[in-house]
Design an enzyme around this catalytic site. Sequence first.
Site, PDB file in Angstrom:
ATOM      1  N   GLU A  63       1.048  -1.548   0.144  1.00  0.00           N
ATOM      2  CA  GLU A  63       0.117   0.109  -0.011  1.00  0.00           C
ATOM      3  C   GLU A  63       0.782   0.805   0.377  1.00  0.00           C
ATOM      4  O   GLU A  63       0.351   2.648  -0.402  1.00  0.00           O
ATOM      5  CB  GLU A  63      -1.029   0.333   1.263  1.00  0.00           C
ATOM      6  CG  GLU A  63      -2.011   1.440   1.174  1.00  0.00           C
ATOM      7  CD  GLU A  63      -3.417   1.404   2.178  1.00  0.00           C
ATOM      8  OE1 GLU A  63      -3.791   1.681   1.756  1.00  0.00           O
ATOM      9  OE2 GLU A  63      -3.446  -0.068   2.515  1.00  0.00           O
ATOM     10  N   GLY A 118      -5.891   4.968  -0.054  1.00  0.00           N
ATOM     11  CA  GLY A 118      -6.049   3.632  -0.177  1.00  0.00           C
ATOM     12  C   GLY A 118      -7.526   3.332   0.116  1.00  0.00           C
ATOM     13  O   GLY A 118      -7.883   3.489   0.746  1.00  0.00           O
ATOM     14  N   HIS A 161      -0.505 -13.536  -0.317  1.00  0.00           N
ATOM     15  CA  HIS A 161       0.883 -14.504  -0.707  1.00  0.00           C
ATOM     16  C   HIS A 161       1.129 -15.920  -0.592  1.00  0.00           C
ATOM     17  O   HIS A 161       0.393 -16.644  -0.517  1.00  0.00           O
ATOM     18  CB  HIS A 161       0.712 -14.371   1.085  1.00  0.00           C
ATOM     19  CG  HIS A 161       0.242 -13.103   1.826  1.00  0.00           C
ATOM     20  ND1 HIS A 161       1.478 -11.968   1.932  1.00  0.00           N
ATOM     21  CD2 HIS A 161      -0.522 -12.947   2.335  1.00  0.00           C
ATOM     22  CE1 HIS A 161       0.652 -10.787   2.250  1.00  0.00           C
ATOM     23  NE2 HIS A 161      -0.369 -11.394   2.376  1.00  0.00           N
ATOM     24  N   VAL A 162       2.025 -15.999  -1.614  1.00  0.00           N
ATOM     25  CA  VAL A 162       2.757 -17.177  -2.754  1.00  0.00           C
ATOM     26  C   VAL A 162       3.517 -17.598  -1.860  1.00  0.00           C
ATOM     27  O   VAL A 162       4.326 -19.031  -2.138  1.00  0.00           O
ATOM     28  CB  VAL A 162       2.963 -17.255  -4.150  1.00  0.00           C
ATOM     29  CG1 VAL A 162       2.007 -16.605  -4.133  1.00  0.00           C
ATOM     30  CG2 VAL A 162       3.866 -15.642  -4.369  1.00  0.00           C
ATOM     31  N   SER A 211       7.309 -17.166   1.706  1.00  0.00           N
ATOM     32  CA  SER A 211       7.433 -17.050   2.832  1.00  0.00           C
ATOM     33  C   SER A 211       8.649 -16.123   2.993  1.00  0.00           C
ATOM     34  O   SER A 211      10.077 -16.996   1.563  1.00  0.00           O
ATOM     35  CB  SER A 211       7.443 -18.458   4.353  1.00  0.00           C
ATOM     36  OG  SER A 211       8.024 -19.435   3.712  1.00  0.00           O
ATOM     37  N   HIS A 238      -4.432   0.743 -14.615  1.00  0.00           N
ATOM     38  CA  HIS A 238      -5.661   1.886 -15.107  1.00  0.00           C
ATOM     39  C   HIS A 238      -5.411   3.158 -14.129  1.00  0.00           C
ATOM     40  O   HIS A 238      -5.560   3.248 -13.370  1.00  0.00           O
ATOM     41  CB  HIS A 238      -7.069   0.917 -14.477  1.00  0.00           C
ATOM     42  CG  HIS A 238      -8.390   2.164 -14.862  1.00  0.00           C
ATOM     43  ND1 HIS A 238      -8.147   2.574 -16.511  1.00  0.00           N
ATOM     44  CD2 HIS A 238      -8.782   2.969 -14.707  1.00  0.00           C
ATOM     45  CE1 HIS A 238      -9.469   3.524 -15.370  1.00  0.00           C
ATOM     46  NE2 HIS A 238      -9.451   3.885 -14.863  1.00  0.00           N
ATOM     47  N   GLY A 278      -7.786   6.543 -13.977  1.00  0.00           N
ATOM     48  CA  GLY A 278      -9.095   6.897 -14.595  1.00  0.00           C
ATOM     49  C   GLY A 278      -8.827   8.670 -13.689  1.00  0.00           C
ATOM     50  O   GLY A 278      -7.954   8.643 -13.277  1.00  0.00           O
TER      51      GLY A 278
END
Length: 141
Positions: free
Chosen positions: A63, A83, A90-91, A93, A107, A109
């Site tokens: 963030e 935000g 989380h894929v 460690s 994107h 805008g």
Amino acid sequence: MTLNKEEILNQFNTMCQNTLMQTLQIEFIDVGPDFLVAKMPVNSSVHQPMGLLHGGATVALAESVGSAASILFIDRENEEVRGIEISANHVKSKRAGEVFATAKMIHKGRLVHLWEIKIVDEQGVMISLCKLTNIVLPLKK
């Protein structure tokens, strides 16, 4: 006035003083026309009880870099960024070293910015994949 890369990174790192980003030792290290990169050390200060990088610290990094990246695309005299939604997968460690977060715009805008933030280790191995939605609001003066 157009700032160069070093000036932009210096501004972002100065903004982090006395904030969560300073506590987590997040440092902005690279910027380009459509991306922003920050790094964060992985040590006991960002661990969960099992000695692994805490998902919350990872999301705070995501963030932080995604929100700062939106600042590059607004009129800072009259607008600010918030935000409004973040998600993270989380894929892998991580116990020690550093992680690097790269925010790339999906994107842009007038009122909404959508960012993909990839968090990788020193070898470029994916740790987390995040998506952040920011809203651009009029600055309250």
